[in-house]
Design a protein around this motif. Structure first.
Motif, short mmCIF file in Angstrom:
data_model
loop_
_atom_site.label_atom_id
_atom_site.label_comp_id
_atom_site.label_asym_id
_atom_site.label_seq_id
_atom_site.Cartn_x
_atom_site.Cartn_y
_atom_site.Cartn_z
N ILE A 64 24.02 4.80 0.91
CA ILE A 64 25.24 4.00 0.84
C ILE A 64 25.14 2.82 1.79
O ILE A 64 25.51 1.69 1.46
N VAL A 65 24.62 3.09 3.01
CA VAL A 65 24.46 2.01 3.98
C VAL A 65 23.49 0.96 3.45
O VAL A 65 23.72 -0.25 3.58
N GLU A 70 22.48 -4.59 1.06
CA GLU A 70 21.97 -5.42 -0.02
C GLU A 70 23.06 -6.23 -0.71
O GLU A 70 22.77 -7.20 -1.40
N SER A 71 24.33 -5.82 -0.56
CA SER A 71 25.40 -6.47 -1.32
C SER A 71 26.37 -7.26 -0.45
O SER A 71 27.33 -7.83 -0.97
N THR A 72 26.16 -7.30 0.85
CA THR A 72 27.11 -7.97 1.73
C THR A 72 26.41 -9.06 2.54
O THR A 72 25.19 -9.19 2.53
N ILE A 78 25.40 -6.35 9.84
CA ILE A 78 25.34 -5.98 11.25
C ILE A 78 26.46 -5.01 11.61
O ILE A 78 26.26 -4.03 12.34
N GLN A 79 27.65 -5.25 11.07
CA GLN A 79 28.78 -4.36 11.33
C GLN A 79 28.51 -2.96 10.77
O GLN A 79 28.76 -1.94 11.43
N ALA A 80 27.98 -2.90 9.55
CA ALA A 80 27.66 -1.61 8.95
C ALA A 80 26.57 -0.90 9.75
O ALA A 80 26.61 0.32 9.92
N ILE A 85 24.95 3.39 13.65
CA ILE A 85 24.43 3.80 14.96
C ILE A 85 25.44 4.68 15.69
O ILE A 85 25.09 5.70 16.29
N SER A 86 26.73 4.29 15.63
CA SER A 86 27.77 5.09 16.28
C SER A 86 27.85 6.48 15.66
O SER A 86 27.99 7.49 16.37
#
Length: 239
Positions: A64-65, A70-72, A78-80, A85-86
């Motif tokens: 999903i990530v 690939e689509s954003t 970077i936000q995803a 990571i969190s």
């Protein structure tokens, strides 16, 4: 492919590699015994099925990530990545947890007036059986006397003492803290669990308590990631 994109995809691959390393190193830490009773065989089978499902869930999350990358836009990527990571840090036990859950007090059933009764000992075998049951019944995070359990935690006997995360556990009584999405279900299972009977046979009693505010500290050691490495692959994405 730009340098930023290379870094992003390298970090994605590193996250996947870390999850795989945690899973397989955890599996390799388990001791294989020559003789096992039916309870142990069933428990091991269930544990392997749970591990396989957990690994599949983690792979699905990474897919999903990857789709999000690939689509954003680059900023959204970077936000995803930061969110991934969190989430990984939480799964690895590197963050403090405050949640609903269950407390288990392990209390020695011991009378000093009985000379032929040795002080009860919490063995690695007993503790691992209990942890396996807790995981099967919905435990999300576990700490034993504030020592955080992670997928890399080894529980073994050194000399005549039980060690966890390479640190000796104190003598009984001990407190086990468990965070769970469904503490009522977990409590109901543990009240009639086979582990409870096993501990009673070794003169160790359970005291169970549901809580809305269990505090589980982060793991404060160092994770061994010597087998995890970042592989740069120009085929991972577009140019």
């Amino acid at each position: 492919m730009s340098l930023k994109n290379k870094l992003i995809y390298s970090l994605v691959l590193m996250i996947l590699g870390l999850m795989l390393a945690i899973h397989f190193q955890s599996s390799s830490e388990q001791e294989v015994r020559e003789t096992r009773d039916m309870w142990e065989i069933r428990q091991q089978l269930q544990n392997e099925q749970n591990n396989q499902q957990l690994l599949q869930n983690e792979l699905n999350e990474l897919k999903i990530v990857q789709a999000q990358y690939e689509s954003t836009s680059e900023q959204d990527q970077i936000q995803a990545l930061n969110e991934s990571i969190s989430l990984l840090e939480e799964k690895a036990g590197l963050t403090d947890i405050v949640d609903s859950g269950v407390l288990i007090e392990l209390i020695p059933n011991y009378n000093e007036q009985t000379e032929d009764l040795a002080f009860p000992e919490l063995t690695p075998e007993l503790l691992n059986r209990l942890i396996n049951e807790l995981n099967s019944y919905g435990a999300n995070h576990i700490a034993i006397n504030d020592e955080r359990l992670t997928n890399l935690t080894a529980i073994r006997n050194i000399g005549d003492q039980t060690y966890m995360n390479q640190r000796p556990l104190p003598d009984l009584p001990l407190t086990i803290k468990i965070a769970s999405d469904d503490p009522d279900r977990l409590l109901s299972y543990m009240e009639v669990s086979q582990s409870r009977d096993e501990f009673a046979m070794h003169n160790i009693l359970f005291e169970l308590e549901k809580t809305d505010n269990v505090k589980i500290p982060a793991y404060d050691g160092e994770l061994n990631l010597q087998y995890v490495e970042v592989i740069e692959d120009d085929k991972a994405g577009g140019s």
